[in-house]
Design an enzyme around this catalytic site. Structure first.
Site, PDB file in Angstrom:
ATOM      1  N   HIS A  19       0.834  -1.203   0.000  1.00 33.60           N
ATOM      2  CA  HIS A  19       0.000   0.000   0.000  1.00 33.60           C
ATOM      3  C   HIS A  19       0.869   1.253   0.000  1.00 33.60           C
ATOM      4  O   HIS A  19       2.101   1.171  -0.108  1.00 33.60           O
ATOM      5  CB  HIS A  19      -1.008  -0.014   1.151  1.00 33.60           C
ATOM      6  CG  HIS A  19      -0.397  -0.015   2.537  1.00 33.60           C
ATOM      7  ND1 HIS A  19       0.437   0.966   2.987  1.00 33.60           N
ATOM      8  CD2 HIS A  19      -0.532  -0.886   3.566  1.00 33.60           C
ATOM      9  CE1 HIS A  19       0.782   0.709   4.237  1.00 33.60           C
ATOM     10  NE2 HIS A  19       0.213  -0.412   4.606  1.00 33.60           N
ATOM     11  N   HIS A  22       4.164   1.324   2.073  1.00 32.20           N
ATOM     12  CA  HIS A  22       5.300   0.580   1.508  1.00 32.20           C
ATOM     13  C   HIS A  22       5.837   1.305   0.273  1.00 32.20           C
ATOM     14  O   HIS A  22       7.044   1.367   0.046  1.00 32.20           O
ATOM     15  CB  HIS A  22       4.875  -0.837   1.105  1.00 32.20           C
ATOM     16  CG  HIS A  22       4.188  -1.594   2.208  1.00 32.20           C
ATOM     17  ND1 HIS A  22       2.869  -1.930   2.164  1.00 32.20           N
ATOM     18  CD2 HIS A  22       4.649  -2.021   3.395  1.00 32.20           C
ATOM     19  CE1 HIS A  22       2.536  -2.559   3.269  1.00 32.20           C
ATOM     20  NE2 HIS A  22       3.599  -2.622   4.041  1.00 32.20           N
ATOM     21  N   CYS A 127       2.767 -10.155  20.020  1.00 34.04           N
ATOM     22  CA  CYS A 127       1.883  -9.611  18.982  1.00 34.04           C
ATOM     23  C   CYS A 127       2.307 -10.215  17.651  1.00 34.04           C
ATOM     24  O   CYS A 127       3.458 -10.041  17.231  1.00 34.04           O
ATOM     25  CB  CYS A 127       1.970  -8.087  18.913  1.00 34.04           C
ATOM     26  SG  CYS A 127       1.137  -7.450  17.429  1.00 34.04           S
ATOM     27  N   CYS A 130       3.355  -7.680  14.900  1.00 35.01           N
ATOM     28  CA  CYS A 130       4.734  -7.174  14.983  1.00 35.01           C
ATOM     29  C   CYS A 130       5.740  -8.314  14.945  1.00 35.01           C
ATOM     30  O   CYS A 130       6.926  -8.085  14.790  1.00 35.01           O
ATOM     31  CB  CYS A 130       4.977  -6.430  16.286  1.00 35.01           C
ATOM     32  SG  CYS A 130       3.987  -4.988  16.516  1.00 35.01           S
ATOM     33  N   CYS A 144      -1.508  -4.504  21.701  1.00 34.39           N
ATOM     34  CA  CYS A 144      -0.266  -4.048  21.084  1.00 34.39           C
ATOM     35  C   CYS A 144      -0.397  -2.552  20.812  1.00 34.39           C
ATOM     36  O   CYS A 144      -1.406  -2.111  20.266  1.00 34.39           O
ATOM     37  CB  CYS A 144      -0.043  -4.813  19.785  1.00 34.39           C
ATOM     38  SG  CYS A 144       1.053  -3.953  18.647  1.00 34.39           S
ATOM     39  N   HIS A 147      -0.698  -2.208  16.755  1.00 33.82           N
ATOM     40  CA  HIS A 147      -1.816  -2.821  16.033  1.00 33.82           C
ATOM     41  C   HIS A 147      -3.138  -2.723  16.773  1.00 33.82           C
ATOM     42  O   HIS A 147      -4.183  -3.061  16.220  1.00 33.82           O
ATOM     43  CB  HIS A 147      -1.508  -4.291  15.724  1.00 33.82           C
ATOM     44  CG  HIS A 147      -0.410  -4.453  14.726  1.00 33.82           C
ATOM     45  ND1 HIS A 147       0.911  -4.501  15.089  1.00 33.82           N
ATOM     46  CD2 HIS A 147      -0.450  -4.516  13.371  1.00 33.82           C
ATOM     47  CE1 HIS A 147       1.648  -4.625  13.999  1.00 33.82           C
ATOM     48  NE2 HIS A 147       0.850  -4.624  12.940  1.00 33.82           N
ATOM     49  N   LYS A 291      -5.055   5.672  10.868  1.00 27.33           N
ATOM     50  CA  LYS A 291      -4.004   4.684  10.610  1.00 27.33           C
ATOM     51  C   LYS A 291      -4.354   3.891   9.347  1.00 27.33           C
ATOM     52  O   LYS A 291      -5.498   3.514   9.146  1.00 27.33           O
ATOM     53  CB  LYS A 291      -3.938   3.742  11.814  1.00 27.33           C
ATOM     54  CG  LYS A 291      -2.887   2.669  11.708  1.00 27.33           C
ATOM     55  CD  LYS A 291      -2.865   1.864  13.000  1.00 27.33           C
ATOM     56  CE  LYS A 291      -2.128   0.550  12.939  1.00 27.33           C
ATOM     57  NZ  LYS A 291      -1.261   0.189  11.906  1.00 27.33           N
ATOM     58  N   LYS A 294      -6.056  -2.302   6.819  1.00 24.28           N
ATOM     59  CA  LYS A 294      -7.035  -2.957   5.961  1.00 24.28           C
ATOM     60  C   LYS A 294      -8.376  -3.085   6.669  1.00 24.28           C
ATOM     61  O   LYS A 294      -9.426  -2.916   6.065  1.00 24.28           O
ATOM     62  CB  LYS A 294      -6.502  -4.329   5.589  1.00 24.28           C
ATOM     63  CG  LYS A 294      -7.185  -4.845   4.362  1.00 24.28           C
ATOM     64  CD  LYS A 294      -6.604  -6.138   3.929  1.00 24.28           C
ATOM     65  CE  LYS A 294      -7.430  -6.677   2.785  1.00 24.28           C
ATOM     66  NZ  LYS A 294      -7.346  -8.094   2.672  1.00 24.28           N
TER      67      LYS A 294
HETATM   68  N1  MSP Z   1       9.126  -7.529   7.562  1.00 25.23           N
HETATM   69  C1  MSP Z   1       9.339  -6.444   8.412  1.00 25.23           C
HETATM   70  C2  MSP Z   1      10.620  -5.711   8.067  1.00 25.23           C
HETATM   71  C3  MSP Z   1      11.870  -6.542   8.111  1.00 25.23           C
HETATM   72  S1  MSP Z   1      13.247  -5.624   7.601  1.00 25.23           S
HETATM   73  C4  MSP Z   1      14.554  -6.585   7.947  1.00 25.23           C
HETATM   74  C5  MSP Z   1       8.182  -5.457   8.315  1.00 25.23           C
HETATM   75  N2  MSP Z   1       7.445  -5.486   7.201  1.00 25.23           N
HETATM   76  S2  MSP Z   1       6.215  -4.501   6.870  1.00 25.23           S
HETATM   77  O1  MSP Z   1       5.607  -5.023   5.673  1.00 25.23           O
HETATM   78  O2  MSP Z   1       5.371  -4.370   7.993  1.00 25.23           O
HETATM   79  O3  MSP Z   1       6.841  -3.141   6.490  1.00 25.23           O
HETATM   80  C6  MSP Z   1       7.061  -2.116   7.428  1.00 25.23           C
HETATM   81  C7  MSP Z   1       7.642  -0.939   6.696  1.00 25.23           C
HETATM   82  O4  MSP Z   1       6.769  -0.561   5.614  1.00 25.23           O
HETATM   83  C8  MSP Z   1       7.789   0.329   7.506  1.00 25.23           C
HETATM   84  O5  MSP Z   1       8.956   0.357   8.285  1.00 25.23           O
HETATM   85  C9  MSP Z   1       7.812   1.359   6.405  1.00 25.23           C
HETATM   86  O6  MSP Z   1       9.031   1.327   5.733  1.00 25.23           O
HETATM   87  C10 MSP Z   1       6.732   0.849   5.483  1.00 25.23           C
HETATM   88  N3  MSP Z   1       5.406   1.315   5.905  1.00 25.23           N
HETATM   89  C11 MSP Z   1       4.300   0.526   6.132  1.00 25.23           C
HETATM   90  N4  MSP Z   1       3.253   1.336   6.484  1.00 25.23           N
HETATM   91  C12 MSP Z   1       3.647   2.618   6.502  1.00 25.23           C
HETATM   92  C13 MSP Z   1       3.010   3.848   6.752  1.00 25.23           C
HETATM   93  N5  MSP Z   1       1.739   3.915   7.074  1.00 25.23           N
HETATM   94  N6  MSP Z   1       3.750   4.971   6.632  1.00 25.23           N
HETATM   95  C14 MSP Z   1       5.065   4.941   6.290  1.00 25.23           C
HETATM   96  N7  MSP Z   1       5.689   3.808   6.060  1.00 25.23           N
HETATM   97  C15 MSP Z   1       5.037   2.618   6.161  1.00 25.23           C
HETATM   98  O7  MSP Z   1       8.021  -4.674   9.221  1.00 25.23           O
END
Ligand code: MSP
Length: 618
Positions: A19, A22, A127, A130, A144, A147, A291, A294
């Site tokens: 989304h 990411h 959690c 996380c 958490c 979440h 936030k 989904k």
């Molecule tokens: N798999 C772990 C990361 C392991 S790295 C060795 C993880 N994955 S995640 O899919 O949850 O991705 C988290 C990351 O996605 C955040 O740190 C950020 O880079 C990005 N983001 C996800 N949602 C976000 C927002 N709402 N806003 C900004 N960045 C976001 O954690």
């Protein structure tokens, strides 16, 4: 010797499609990678997916697939999203890659041999979202903090990593390397937290088996963070990539900052590897102030983002420009379309198409460009070096304004002054060059358009240009071809409705779109009139334990009396984006059959309990 630059994004959990959050990290990483490439550095840009762990195993089970099949099916969606956004990564790593798994085992063994890993028992609040344990004090009402979901209590035999042993070394490391944690205020936060004391971390699991086997005890699988973090290293253990270690920059949001700032350097110290240069913790995006999640329909995926302006560059530009790097931001579709129209189409697009139009009619005359002197390139470079992308863009666009004013004041269409056009053309080429990191497709189009060769009095006015490793041919400006298409207004357009899982109504619906729908059996608990609405009822639904109570507005008043509806079971669309109707937030729709003025509700069987999911059979 060329300098190397190694930049990474987090590896994302492929439990759903990516989304806007990411996309943000990945676009920022791409812009930084492109910028460094343009500075002449040899760049390695890594992204990928984090595929092991309970979260994925559970999502796979829910989808009725094996974990491997489940992730294999989602990976193309990530790759496709990044392709659509012109993300030019060097390598897409998956934690299920054989090479990575082998390296994780090698690292576990190294750390174990060093005496940093020991067997113990862990009981704690866990959690799944996380993939992390929490202490009681971290929780908010038993949930958490991130979440907002209830945590589980887990008790299991587990291997621990002696994080406590590294407390002093970590503090010394931060002290000696002030650039390690950026922005700097985040550094203070970590130091204060570490000073409160570090506890050893559990790094293995026995309660499920979707993970890398611990080499010295095969009953255990590696805890996701040990496995996941080492992806950054294992990608450099491939042929020709060794020189990139250690990473110059890991980019992420605050949610996983602790793991990168504390666990990661400690794991690396334990196995004797050198430490990364910097971590950049960027802000968190909300969607219409909520936030992104989904469950409340507040996600916007990459395809929808691009569809807003039909231009991936606008998404890239908006996300890099809209917030100060490091600060949180609120995403709204209107803000994206406004920036596209106001800045890209109006300011940059007009400058480009207007100048190109004039060049068609008036001969350009080479001269010294005074206009370019208004551009402070050094300042832009400095901003890029400190990863302040928004400030770099501000500076570039201030120059776009200067150019527009220059054209306006000099009126070359009236004076036929070819020198003015030369100055503006040179400036546009420079702007395109600077913007390449952010809006590559448009930048390339502009460069192509303005680098056409045209000979006047024996002078070559338009030079051949090259960027990335593509050569742009010296096209002649084709007079019959309209000089447009760089950035056109996406107006007039209505802002699309907020929706995450919006279904296209044009043409055929794909299976994948249809499968996004979550239809549930629901029971009508309350029926109320809505003031001033003669076709609508406000219905309160019971959608079972998992979803709970929902309110919807439904246009069935003409066909059903209130007491005919109360207690009735219906089919309810549970994952549609909420929509305001008559001041009421309607959280979905119901399923009915309608023809020639007759509408009937589709009834599930009486033994179907509220909350049951309607499945689609292929
Ligand atoms: N798999 C772990 C990361 C392991 S790295 C060795 C993880 N994955 S995640 O899919 O949850 O991705 C988290 C990351 O996605 C955040 O740190 C950020 O880079 C990005 N983001 C996800 N949602 C976000 C927002 N709402 N806003 C900004 N960045 C976001 O954690």
């Amino acid at each position: 010797m060329t300098k190397k630059f190694y930049v990474t994004t987090p590896i994302y959990y492929p439990n759903d499609i990516p989304h806007v959050g990411h996309a943000y990290t990945t676009i920022v990483a791409d812009a930084i990678a492109r910028w460094n490439k343009k500075q002449g550095k040899e760049v390695f840009f890594l992204t990928g997916t984090d595929e092991h762990g309970k979260k994925i195993a559970e999502a796979a089970e829910k989808a009725g697939k094996t974990p491997k099949k489940f992730v294999d099916d989602l990976i193309p969606k990530f790759k496709d999203a990044w392709k659509k956004l012109n993300i030019n990564y060097s390598r897409f790593i998956r934690t299920t890659d054989r090479n990575h798994e082998k390296i994780v085992q090698e690292m576990l063994q190294k750390s174990f041999d060093k005496g940093d890993i020991y067997l113990g028992e862990y009981e704690g609040f866990y959690c799944i979202g996380c993939e992390a344990y929490y202490t009681e004090k971290d929780l908010q009402d038993g949930c958490c903090p991130l979440h907002k979901k209830k945590v589980q209590i887990l008790k299991e035999k587990t291997y621990f990593f002696k994080l406590s042993k590294y407390q002093k070394r970590l503090l010394e490391f931060y002290q000696k390397n002030p650039e390690f944690i950026l922005p700097k205020n985040k550094r203070t936060e970590i130091i204060n937290r570490i000073k409160e004391g570090l506890r050893d971390v559990s790094i293995s699991r026995t309660s499920f088996d979707w993970g890398v086997k611990v080499p010295f005890d095969k009953k255990h699988i590696s805890y996701v963070w040990f496995d996941a973090l080492f992806n950054y290293y294992s990608a450099t253990r491939e042929k020709g990539k060794e020189k990139f270690w250690p990473a110059d920059l890991h980019i992420m949001a605050k949610d996983i900052f602790w793991f990168h700032a504390v666990y990661w350097p400690a794991f690396l110290m334990s196995v004797g590897l050198s430490l990364p240069k910097s971590l950049f913790i960027h802000g968190y995006w909300t969607f219409d102030k909520e936030k992104i999640s989904k469950s409340v329909g507040k996600v916007i995926n990459v395809e929808e983002l691009i569809r807003l302006t039909s231009n991936p560059d606008s998404v890239r530009y908006f996300l890099c420009r809209a917030t100060a790097f490091g600060e949180d931001g609120d995403f709204s579709e209107k803000a994206l379309v406004d920036r596209h129209n106001g800045e890209l189409a109006n300011k940059l697009g007009n400058l480009v198409s207007r100048t190109a139009g004039l060049i068609e009619k008036i001969d350009v005359i080479k001269c010294e460009s005074k206009l370019l002197k208004n551009l402070n390139e050094k300042k832009i470079e400095k901003f890029m070096e400190s990863y302040e992308l928004d400030k770099a863009l501000n500076e570039i666009f201030a120059f776009v304004d200067v150019c527009n004013e220059y054209v306006q004041n000099k009126k070359p269409w009236a004076t036929k002054d070819g020198k003015v056009l030369y100055e503006v053309k040179e400036s546009i080429l420079k702007i395109a060059d600077l913007l390449w990191a952010f809006i590559p497709e448009s930048s390339e189009k502009i460069k192509k358009q303005f680098s056409a060769k045209k000979i006047k009095k024996g002078e070559i006015l338009f030079e051949k240009i090259e960027f990335d490793n593509k050569k742009i041919e010296n096209d002649k400006i084709n007079k019959s071809e309209k000089p447009e298409g760089i950035m056109t207004m996406s107006a007039p357009r209505a802002y699309p409705e907020k929706s995450s899982e919006k279904i296209s109504t044009e043409g055929t619906v794909n299976y994948s779109e249809w499968e996004k729908l979550d239809l549930r059996v629901a029971q009508i608990k309350k029926v109320e009139d809505i003031e001033g609405a003669d076709k609508l009822y406000k219905l309160e639904l019971d959608v079972g334990k998992e979803i709970g109570k929902r309110i919807i507005c439904a246009g069935i008043k003409e066909y059903y009396k209130k007491d005919e509806l109360k207690g009735k079971k219906i089919i309810y669309f549970s994952n549609l984006a909420p929509r305001k109707m008559r001041g009421i937030e309607s959280q979905g729709m119901l399923l009915a059959a309608s023809s020639k003025g007759k509408t009937v509700l589709i009834k599930p069987k009486s033994n179907a309990d509220a909350g049951l999911r309607v499945v689609f059979e292929k």
